[in-house]
Design a protein around this motif. Structure first.
Motif, short mmCIF file in Angstrom:
data_model
loop_
_atom_site.label_atom_id
_atom_site.label_comp_id
_atom_site.label_asym_id
_atom_site.label_seq_id
_atom_site.Cartn_x
_atom_site.Cartn_y
_atom_site.Cartn_z
N ALA A 254 0.84 -1.21 0.00
CA ALA A 254 0.00 0.00 0.00
C ALA A 254 0.87 1.25 0.00
N LEU A 255 1.97 1.22 0.76
CA LEU A 255 2.88 2.37 0.83
C LEU A 255 3.53 2.63 -0.53
N VAL A 256 3.99 1.56 -1.18
CA VAL A 256 4.58 1.72 -2.52
C VAL A 256 3.55 2.32 -3.47
N THR A 257 2.34 1.80 -3.42
CA THR A 257 1.27 2.29 -4.30
C THR A 257 1.01 3.78 -4.06
N ASP A 258 0.98 4.18 -2.80
CA ASP A 258 0.75 5.59 -2.46
C ASP A 258 1.90 6.47 -2.94
N LEU A 259 3.13 5.98 -2.79
CA LEU A 259 4.30 6.77 -3.22
C LEU A 259 4.30 6.92 -4.74
N VAL A 260 3.97 5.85 -5.44
CA VAL A 260 3.90 5.93 -6.91
C VAL A 260 2.81 6.93 -7.32
N ALA A 261 1.66 6.85 -6.67
CA ALA A 261 0.55 7.76 -6.99
C ALA A 261 0.92 9.21 -6.72
N ALA A 262 1.80 9.43 -5.72
CA ALA A 262 2.22 10.79 -5.37
C ALA A 262 3.34 11.31 -6.27
N GLY A 263 3.75 10.50 -7.24
CA GLY A 263 4.80 10.93 -8.16
C GLY A 263 6.20 10.58 -7.73
N PHE A 264 6.34 9.68 -6.76
CA PHE A 264 7.66 9.33 -6.24
C PHE A 264 8.13 7.95 -6.69
N GLY A 265 7.59 7.46 -7.81
CA GLY A 265 7.99 6.14 -8.30
C GLY A 265 9.46 6.03 -8.62
N ASP A 266 10.09 7.17 -8.92
CA ASP A 266 11.52 7.16 -9.24
C ASP A 266 12.40 7.29 -8.00
N ARG A 267 11.81 7.20 -6.81
CA ARG A 267 12.60 7.31 -5.57
C ARG A 267 12.54 6.04 -4.73
N ILE A 268 11.81 5.01 -5.17
CA ILE A 268 11.57 3.83 -4.33
C ILE A 268 12.58 2.74 -4.63
N LEU A 269 13.08 2.09 -3.57
CA LEU A 269 13.95 0.92 -3.68
C LEU A 269 13.42 -0.17 -2.74
N LEU A 270 13.59 -1.43 -3.14
CA LEU A 270 13.10 -2.54 -2.34
C LEU A 270 14.20 -3.56 -2.08
N SER A 271 14.19 -4.15 -0.89
CA SER A 271 15.04 -5.30 -0.58
C SER A 271 14.54 -5.90 0.72
N SER A 272 15.20 -6.97 1.17
CA SER A 272 14.69 -7.72 2.32
C SER A 272 15.59 -7.67 3.55
N ASN A 273 16.77 -7.04 3.45
CA ASN A 273 17.71 -7.04 4.57
C ASN A 273 18.00 -8.48 4.99
N ALA A 274 18.06 -9.37 4.00
CA ALA A 274 18.34 -10.77 4.27
C ALA A 274 19.81 -10.97 4.59
N THR A 275 20.10 -11.96 5.40
CA THR A 275 21.48 -12.34 5.69
C THR A 275 21.70 -13.74 5.15
N GLY A 276 22.64 -13.86 4.22
CA GLY A 276 22.91 -15.16 3.63
C GLY A 276 23.43 -16.15 4.66
N VAL A 277 24.46 -15.74 5.40
CA VAL A 277 25.02 -16.53 6.50
C VAL A 277 25.30 -15.57 7.64
N ALA A 278 24.79 -15.89 8.83
CA ALA A 278 25.00 -15.05 10.02
C ALA A 278 25.76 -15.86 11.07
N LYS A 279 26.76 -15.24 11.67
CA LYS A 279 27.55 -15.88 12.72
C LYS A 279 27.54 -14.97 13.95
N GLY A 280 27.12 -15.53 15.09
CA GLY A 280 27.15 -14.78 16.34
C GLY A 280 25.90 -13.98 16.60
N HIS A 281 24.92 -14.04 15.69
CA HIS A 281 23.66 -13.32 15.88
C HIS A 281 22.62 -13.98 15.00
N PRO A 282 21.33 -13.79 15.29
CA PRO A 282 20.29 -14.40 14.45
C PRO A 282 20.29 -13.80 13.05
N GLY A 283 20.11 -14.63 12.05
CA GLY A 283 20.06 -14.13 10.68
C GLY A 283 18.62 -13.92 10.22
#
Length: 324
Positions: A254-283
């Motif tokens: 919904a947030l992406v849709t609202d930002l696109v509708a507001a003319g900010f489609g060229d400012r949005i980036l997406l990712s998951s903050n995934a950790t491929g391998v984590a050592k010493g902390h939860p991944g």
């Protein structure tokens, strides 16, 4: 300055920006809590780590992914030689980062260097440290420098930017401005305030991505639109995570849709903050391909078209990561 308007610093050297394909801008490959590699109960088996990461990167590529940005910075397990080998083996471009933060994760050397009286590092020293990793190559312990960093990533303390965090942000902004790579800022308590610190260093807003803007507090404060309004990139970078801190994917869509509708489609980036391998902390075990396989259908269901999806996944990160 390395590269030109249309190249990106990857671990295997400059790559034309239009060859990056679908980009995940805030991920981590190998993350090691500083010092964890010395713990008796933690093993760091390089061949095992390689196999795990190669499997995850091949899955990303099989689903249409092209480039992973490792935005973990300098001292959290970054392994440039491993990343070079992974990129060659999987065909996925890997952009690695310099940078540090927040203050609580800095080594004592950076907090109380050899001055009398001891004082935290000033912004210029951080700027020089980060700039050399971009122009001369990233430091490989006990070996040499290899591969130029493709961005400067830094993080503020969650309870609010400290004086040392401010030095880090100003240093990151100066390094980015001086070398032509972008700055990735993970804000502490106030996204707009922390962005303004970097903007005060004369780094153009279009060279900055602010991460963590799918945090509940940021969304409630209207920070995504405010950051976009100032011209910086908005990273909704915990796609696939729903917890007390972050909004759910339906709300993200919904947030992406609202930002696109507001003319900010060229400012949005997406990712998951995934950790491929984590050592010493939860991944974070979210697959690197999750944005493509699970989140894009949510956007389509809300009427976000292929052109806007391509802009968000391909064109925006290509523009951000291009060395200018």
């Amino acid at each position: 300055m390395s590269g030109s308007d249309n190249t990106v610093n990857t671990v295997l050297g400059p790559v034309p920006a239009d060859e990056l394909g679908v980009v995940s801008v805030h991920e981590a490959l190998l993350t090691v809590l500083p010092g964890a590699e010395h713990a008796f109960d933690i093993t760091v088996d390089r061949s095992e780590i390689f196999e795990i990461l190669a499997t995850k990167l091949r899955d990303f590529r099989a689903h249409g992914g092209g480039t992973i940005v490792d935005s973990a910075g300098m001292f959290h397990g970054r392994d440039v030689r491993l990343y070079e080998t992974l990129s060659r083996a999987t065909g996925v471009h890997i952009v690695a980062s310099t940078g540090q933060g927040p203050e609580e994760l800095l080594g004592g050397y950076f907090l109380t260097p050899q001055t009398n009286p001891p004082t935290p590092w000033p912004a210029d020293r951080f700027a020089d440290l980060f700039s050399r990793e971009i122009t001369e190559g990233m430091v490989v312990p006990r070996v040499e420098r290899r591969g130029r960093a493709g961005l400067v990533a830094t993080t503020a303390s969650p309870e609010g930017m400290t004086a040392t965090d401010e030095s880090l942000f100003r240093g990151a902004a100066r390094a980015a401005a001086g070398t032509g790579v972008p700055a990735s800022l993970r804000f502490g308590k106030d996204a707009v305030h922390d962005l303004e610190v970097a903007l005060a260093e004369q780094l153009p807003a279009g060279r900055i991505v602010v991460g963590g803007l799918d945090r509940r507090d940021a969304v409630a404060a209207g920070a995504p639109a405010e950051v976009a309004r100032r011209g910086a990139y908005v990273a909704l970078d915990h796609v696939g995570t729903e917890d007390g801190t972050h909004i759910a994917d339906a709300e993200r869509a919904a947030l992406v849709t609202d930002l696109v509708a507001a003319g900010f489609g060229d400012r949005i980036l997406l990712s998951s903050n995934a950790t491929g391998v984590a050592k010493g902390h939860p991944g974070n075990e979210t697959p690197y391909s999750y944005v493509i396989t699970d989140f894009v259908p949510l956007l389509h269901a809300r009427g976000v078209g292929d052109e806007d999806v391509r802009r968000i996944l391909v064109d925006n990160p290509s523009a951000l990561l291009s060395v200018r």
